[in-house]
Design a protein around this motif. Structure first.
Motif, PDB file in Angstrom:
ATOM      1  N   GLY A 164      -3.672  14.727 -14.304  1.00  0.00           N
ATOM      2  CA  GLY A 164      -4.377  14.872 -13.040  1.00  0.00           C
ATOM      3  C   GLY A 164      -3.849  13.953 -11.961  1.00  0.00           C
ATOM      4  O   GLY A 164      -2.927  13.166 -12.148  1.00  0.00           O
ATOM      5  N   LYS A 165      -4.496  14.053 -10.789  1.00  0.00           N
ATOM      6  CA  LYS A 165      -4.064  13.303  -9.614  1.00  0.00           C
ATOM      7  C   LYS A 165      -4.236  11.799  -9.826  1.00  0.00           C
ATOM      8  O   LYS A 165      -5.088  11.357 -10.605  1.00  0.00           O
ATOM      9  CB  LYS A 165      -4.861  13.743  -8.399  1.00  0.00           C
ATOM     10  N   PRO A 166      -3.441  10.988  -9.135  1.00  0.00           N
ATOM     11  CA  PRO A 166      -3.594   9.536  -9.255  1.00  0.00           C
ATOM     12  C   PRO A 166      -4.847   9.035  -8.549  1.00  0.00           C
ATOM     13  O   PRO A 166      -5.216   9.532  -7.483  1.00  0.00           O
ATOM     14  CB  PRO A 166      -2.333   8.992  -8.582  1.00  0.00           C
TER      15      PRO A 166
ATOM     16  N   LEU B 203      -3.838  -0.965   5.520  1.00  0.00           N
ATOM     17  CA  LEU B 203      -4.378   0.044   4.619  1.00  0.00           C
ATOM     18  C   LEU B 203      -4.517   1.384   5.337  1.00  0.00           C
ATOM     19  O   LEU B 203      -4.156   2.439   4.796  1.00  0.00           O
ATOM     20  CB  LEU B 203      -5.733  -0.420   4.080  1.00  0.00           C
ATOM     21  N   ARG B 204      -5.030   1.319   6.546  1.00  0.00           N
ATOM     22  CA  ARG B 204      -5.202   2.557   7.324  1.00  0.00           C
ATOM     23  C   ARG B 204      -3.864   3.251   7.559  1.00  0.00           C
ATOM     24  O   ARG B 204      -3.731   4.461   7.343  1.00  0.00           O
ATOM     25  CB  ARG B 204      -5.865   2.228   8.657  1.00  0.00           C
ATOM     26  N   ALA B 205      -2.869   2.486   7.988  1.00  0.00           N
ATOM     27  CA  ALA B 205      -1.564   3.077   8.297  1.00  0.00           C
ATOM     28  C   ALA B 205      -0.942   3.705   7.054  1.00  0.00           C
ATOM     29  O   ALA B 205      -0.387   4.810   7.109  1.00  0.00           O
ATOM     30  CB  ALA B 205      -0.637   2.007   8.876  1.00  0.00           C
ATOM     31  N   ALA B 206      -1.026   2.996   5.921  1.00  0.00           N
ATOM     32  CA  ALA B 206      -0.420   3.519   4.698  1.00  0.00           C
ATOM     33  C   ALA B 206      -1.138   4.776   4.217  1.00  0.00           C
ATOM     34  O   ALA B 206      -0.499   5.735   3.763  1.00  0.00           O
ATOM     35  CB  ALA B 206      -0.445   2.439   3.611  1.00  0.00           C
ATOM     36  N   TRP B 207      -2.476   4.774   4.320  1.00  0.00           N
ATOM     37  CA  TRP B 207      -3.233   5.934   3.854  1.00  0.00           C
ATOM     38  C   TRP B 207      -2.976   7.146   4.763  1.00  0.00           C
ATOM     39  O   TRP B 207      -2.860   8.279   4.293  1.00  0.00           O
ATOM     40  CB  TRP B 207      -4.712   5.601   3.792  1.00  0.00           C
ATOM     41  N   GLU B 208      -2.890   6.921   6.075  1.00  0.00           N
ATOM     42  CA  GLU B 208      -2.614   8.029   6.987  1.00  0.00           C
ATOM     43  C   GLU B 208      -1.221   8.595   6.755  1.00  0.00           C
ATOM     44  O   GLU B 208      -1.008   9.809   6.849  1.00  0.00           O
ATOM     45  CB  GLU B 208      -2.761   7.551   8.436  1.00  0.00           C
TER      46      GLU B 208
ATOM     47  N   SER C 230      -0.366  13.824   3.063  1.00  0.00           N
ATOM     48  CA  SER C 230       0.000  15.040   2.331  1.00  0.00           C
ATOM     49  C   SER C 230      -0.069  14.845   0.818  1.00  0.00           C
ATOM     50  O   SER C 230       0.140  15.798   0.066  1.00  0.00           O
ATOM     51  CB  SER C 230       1.418  15.479   2.729  1.00  0.00           C
ATOM     52  N   SER C 231      -0.376  13.624   0.376  1.00  0.00           N
ATOM     53  CA  SER C 231      -0.430  13.361  -1.067  1.00  0.00           C
ATOM     54  C   SER C 231      -1.772  13.824  -1.639  1.00  0.00           C
ATOM     55  O   SER C 231      -2.726  14.083  -0.913  1.00  0.00           O
ATOM     56  CB  SER C 231      -0.239  11.872  -1.351  1.00  0.00           C
ATOM     57  N   ASP C 232      -1.841  13.891  -2.938  1.00  0.00           N
ATOM     58  CA  ASP C 232      -3.059  14.344  -3.608  1.00  0.00           C
ATOM     59  C   ASP C 232      -3.814  13.170  -4.241  1.00  0.00           C
ATOM     60  O   ASP C 232      -4.619  13.371  -5.146  1.00  0.00           O
ATOM     61  CB  ASP C 232      -2.695  15.372  -4.688  1.00  0.00           C
ATOM     62  N   ALA C 233      -3.549  11.977  -3.769  1.00  0.00           N
ATOM     63  CA  ALA C 233      -4.165  10.791  -4.380  1.00  0.00           C
ATOM     64  C   ALA C 233      -5.630  10.657  -3.956  1.00  0.00           C
ATOM     65  O   ALA C 233      -6.071  11.221  -2.958  1.00  0.00           O
ATOM     66  CB  ALA C 233      -3.395   9.544  -3.973  1.00  0.00           C
ATOM     67  N   MET C 234      -6.371   9.878  -4.743  1.00  0.00           N
ATOM     68  CA  MET C 234      -7.755   9.543  -4.434  1.00  0.00           C
ATOM     69  C   MET C 234      -7.850   8.019  -4.401  1.00  0.00           C
ATOM     70  O   MET C 234      -7.452   7.334  -5.339  1.00  0.00           O
ATOM     71  CB  MET C 234      -8.701  10.110  -5.493  1.00  0.00           C
ATOM     72  N   LEU C 235      -8.362   7.490  -3.309  1.00  0.00           N
ATOM     73  CA  LEU C 235      -8.513   6.046  -3.152  1.00  0.00           C
ATOM     74  C   LEU C 235     -10.003   5.701  -3.154  1.00  0.00           C
ATOM     75  O   LEU C 235     -10.782   6.297  -2.413  1.00  0.00           O
ATOM     76  CB  LEU C 235      -7.874   5.587  -1.832  1.00  0.00           C
ATOM     77  N   ILE C 236     -10.391   4.751  -4.009  1.00  0.00           N
ATOM     78  CA  ILE C 236     -11.782   4.298  -4.078  1.00  0.00           C
ATOM     79  C   ILE C 236     -11.832   2.830  -3.672  1.00  0.00           C
ATOM     80  O   ILE C 236     -11.198   1.983  -4.298  1.00  0.00           O
ATOM     81  CB  ILE C 236     -12.367   4.454  -5.498  1.00  0.00           C
ATOM     82  N   LEU C 237     -12.560   2.539  -2.604  1.00  0.00           N
ATOM     83  CA  LEU C 237     -12.814   1.162  -2.191  1.00  0.00           C
ATOM     84  C   LEU C 237     -14.206   0.789  -2.687  1.00  0.00           C
ATOM     85  O   LEU C 237     -15.205   1.374  -2.272  1.00  0.00           O
ATOM     86  CB  LEU C 237     -12.732   1.021  -0.667  1.00  0.00           C
TER      87      LEU C 237
ATOM     88  N   PHE D  89       0.831  -1.207   0.000  1.00  0.00           N
ATOM     89  CA  PHE D  89       0.000   0.000   0.000  1.00  0.00           C
ATOM     90  C   PHE D  89       0.865   1.256   0.000  1.00  0.00           C
ATOM     91  O   PHE D  89       0.528   2.260  -0.638  1.00  0.00           O
ATOM     92  CB  PHE D  89      -0.934   0.008   1.209  1.00  0.00           C
ATOM     93  N   LYS D  90       1.983   1.211   0.709  1.00  0.00           N
ATOM     94  CA  LYS D  90       2.869   2.374   0.724  1.00  0.00           C
ATOM     95  C   LYS D  90       3.436   2.632  -0.661  1.00  0.00           C
ATOM     96  O   LYS D  90       3.600   3.783  -1.078  1.00  0.00           O
ATOM     97  CB  LYS D  90       4.005   2.171   1.733  1.00  0.00           C
ATOM     98  N   VAL D  91       3.732   1.563  -1.384  1.00  0.00           N
ATOM     99  CA  VAL D  91       4.203   1.726  -2.757  1.00  0.00           C
ATOM    100  C   VAL D  91       3.108   2.358  -3.611  1.00  0.00           C
ATOM    101  O   VAL D  91       3.359   3.219  -4.455  1.00  0.00           O
ATOM    102  CB  VAL D  91       4.621   0.358  -3.354  1.00  0.00           C
ATOM    103  N   ALA D  92       1.858   1.923  -3.366  1.00  0.00           N
ATOM    104  CA  ALA D  92       0.739   2.417  -4.176  1.00  0.00           C
ATOM    105  C   ALA D  92       0.428   3.878  -3.914  1.00  0.00           C
ATOM    106  O   ALA D  92       0.261   4.665  -4.837  1.00  0.00           O
ATOM    107  CB  ALA D  92      -0.498   1.562  -3.916  1.00  0.00           C
ATOM    108  N   PHE D  93       0.344   4.273  -2.622  1.00  0.00           N
ATOM    109  CA  PHE D  93      -0.019   5.657  -2.346  1.00  0.00           C
ATOM    110  C   PHE D  93       0.719   6.250  -1.157  1.00  0.00           C
ATOM    111  O   PHE D  93       0.291   7.244  -0.565  1.00  0.00           O
ATOM    112  CB  PHE D  93      -1.532   5.808  -2.125  1.00  0.00           C
ATOM    113  N   GLY D  94       1.861   5.652  -0.791  1.00  0.00           N
ATOM    114  CA  GLY D  94       2.650   6.183   0.310  1.00  0.00           C
ATOM    115  C   GLY D  94       3.254   7.517  -0.039  1.00  0.00           C
ATOM    116  O   GLY D  94       3.468   7.859  -1.201  1.00  0.00           O
ATOM    117  N   GLU D  95       3.561   8.280   0.999  1.00  0.00           N
ATOM    118  CA  GLU D  95       4.073   9.633   0.836  1.00  0.00           C
ATOM    119  C   GLU D  95       5.336   9.647  -0.013  1.00  0.00           C
ATOM    120  O   GLU D  95       5.513  10.441  -0.915  1.00  0.00           O
ATOM    121  CB  GLU D  95       4.349  10.228   2.216  1.00  0.00           C
ATOM    122  N   SER D  96       6.227   8.672   0.244  1.00  0.00           N
ATOM    123  CA  SER D  96       7.500   8.671  -0.455  1.00  0.00           C
ATOM    124  C   SER D  96       7.390   8.148  -1.870  1.00  0.00           C
ATOM    125  O   SER D  96       8.260   8.375  -2.693  1.00  0.00           O
ATOM    126  CB  SER D  96       8.510   7.808   0.321  1.00  0.00           C
TER     127      SER D  96
END
Length: 528
Positions: free
Chosen positions: A162-164, A185-190, A194-201, A130-137
């Protein structure tokens, strides 16, 4: 924390209460489908996704029954955006993780694998993924990966701007294999706040969504910013699938196929209702035949028990004691099976309009009535299941002509009642009734049944309706019968609505013209 975006309908129908979670946006209009490559329907859902896209760091939950149009809606939303969409397979946790990583890797040169290996050194594999998918780094790297992925997917090789957007479809399958993935998932999203990503479950398991994703005490409680629940289509939008049908045929089509887009898109509007049912439901090997026949096998370990219960409900048993008796089960065992059917979204419990859901348990006593949620399943267990031998031998048309066609309007009585309740909801919301109804549904007690009742917020005004399916025009006698029934209702002001399949006697029409408290609605009036 941030709250979930909330939208409240003016009219709450007790007929369709599913114990929904406050904060869910309920969208019924239209159906997500492609007609000659053009998306039609579910426009409010699309607008909600586009609104969420304008804000930063949005976690959107999109849920509803299988076949209700979630995937088509997401596809339409994502088609011009940088996105990755992954559907979790029904498989072991290891296979699911490998599938997810392969999806991220698709269309690029291996940088995802390297990033994953690096992140894995810090802990949980799913958290690393998840960090790879939408992690800050990794957000900038992942945006570049999605540019490559989408350019690879587009025929012209262009990339979107546009944003991912990351779509995780049927994520409940992953959580069932390993509950810790929700915390990962929660930890990675939190950490990516600061990212501009949008996650849809996106998910079909409404119980999981409401329990784990939307509830305050759930694993993702407080993180979800937008929740969109797609409900079944109302009857007037189902009618759009059959533009050349008469009002009678549209009503019967709704009674059989219901408001599930997946079922409706199997139909051909250019052929008769009989041919649509024979070709798509009764013919062995057709998509809907196989789906209906396998529902109990797919969902439960004891399909024979569940088939018996569903057959009992389809043939008129609505209370636990009646269902238990018809299924040769004890009341205690029948209650357990019914609870499972309700949890799976196959059966629902209806309460009187004057009794809130909080006053009845999901499977205990009280005044609730069980019914099959999916119209097509109700049709299947009413007509097809008892005639499987003939259908297996290929006599679909014979079953239709001998066993189904003569009984169709009797079968349509309950769907017709629900259609009339939906009509009242719509008319009330559009301010075309004497007052706004805060609750609509059937009213009943030990000695009285009223098909449709609308109640204002104060409970002092009521709209009382009767649904008449007689082949003869409805006369004054039906009106006075309704007035007599309504005498027990605790309202100061009462208005009366009569719905009729066969129209109205001229004397009743003349009477209604002189009484503003009486309204007559013929079958074609439901579609006006």
């Amino acid at each position: 924390g941030r709250g979930v975006r909330v939208s409240h309908d003016k009219v709450r129908s007790a007929e369709r209460s599913h114990g929904g979670v406050a904060g869910a946006l309920i969208f019924r209009e239209g159906v997500a489908r492609a007609v000659e490559g053009v998306f039609t329907g579910r426009w409010s859902g699309l607008e909600a996704l586009n609104r969420a896209m304008k804000a930063r760091h949005r976690l959107v939950v999109l849920y509803g029954s299988r076949g209700v149009g979630k995937t088509a809606l997401v596809h339409e939303f994502c088609k011009d955006k940088n996105y990755i969409c992954w559907c979790a397979p029904e498989a072991s946790g290891a296979v699911q993780l490998e599938s997810f990583l392969n999806r991220l890797e698709q269309g690029n040169d291996g940088s995802i694998s390297a990033a994953f290996e690096c992140a894995c050194s810090q802990g949980n594999e799913w958290k690393a993924a998840f960090k790879v998918a939408f992690g800050e780094s990794a957000s900038s790297e992942f945006d570049a990966v999605m540019q490559l992925h989408n350019a690879h997917a587009r025929k012209d090789g262009s990339s979107a701007k546009g944003k991912p957007v990351i779509v995780l479809d049927e994520f409940s399958r992953v959580a069932r294999q390993d509950a810790s993935t929700l915390e990962a998932l929660r930890a990675a999203w939190e950490s990516a706040s600061s990212s501009d990503a949008m996650l849809i479950l996106c998910d079909s398991d409404s119980g999981f969504v409401e329990r784990e994703l939307l509830a305050g005490g759930g694993a993702l409680g407080g993180l979800v910013t937008d929740a969109i629940r797609l409900n079944l289509l109302p009857y007037w939008e189902v009618a759009e699938f059959f533009p050349h049908y008469s009002p009678e045929e549209k009503t019967l089509a709704y009674a059989i196929f219901g408001g599930m887009p997946r079922h409706l898109t199997q139909c051909d509007p250019e052929i008769s209702l009989a041919d649509n049912v024979i070709r798509n439901v009764l013919r062995k090997g057709s998509a809907l035949y196989d789906e209906a026949e396998c529902i109990a096998h797919r969902e439960f370990r004891e399909p024979a028990r569940y088939n018996s219960i569903l057959c009992a409900i389809a043939h008129g048993s609505t209370r636990v004691s009646e269902i238990a008796r018809a299924s040769s089960l004890s009341t205690a065992k029948a209650s357990v099976y019914l609870k499972n059917l309700v949890s799976a979204g196959i059966v629902e419990r209806e309460f009187p309009v004057n009794v809130g859901l909080q006053q009845g348990s999901i499977c205990g006593g009280g005044r609730g009535r069980y019914r099959i949620f999916d119209r097509l399943l109700r049709f299947w267990y009413t007509f097809a299941f008892p005639n499987l031998s003939d259908l297996e031998m290929g006599d679909a048309r014979g079953v239709w002509e001998r066993r189904i066609a003569p009984s169709l309007w009797r079968f349509a009585a309950e769907p017709m009642r629900l259609m009339c309740a939906d009509w009242l909801c719509r008319e009330s919301s559009a301010s075309r009734m004497p007052f706004v109804c805060s609750n609509v549904g059937a009213w009943w007690d030990s000695g009285t049944w009223i098909d449709v009742t609308g109640i204002d917020e104060a409970g002092t005004c009521m709209i009382v309706g009767a649904v008449e399916l007689s082949s003869e025009p409805v006369g004054l006698k039906a009106y006075w019968n309704l007035v007599e029934k309504a005498a027990v209702l605790p309202a100061i002001e009462k208005h009366y609505v009569l719905f009729s399949h066969a129209g109205f006697d001229p004397r009743l029409v003349q009477f209604a013209k002189g009484d503003s408290f009486v309204r007559l609605v013929p079958l074609d009036g439901l579609y006006a």
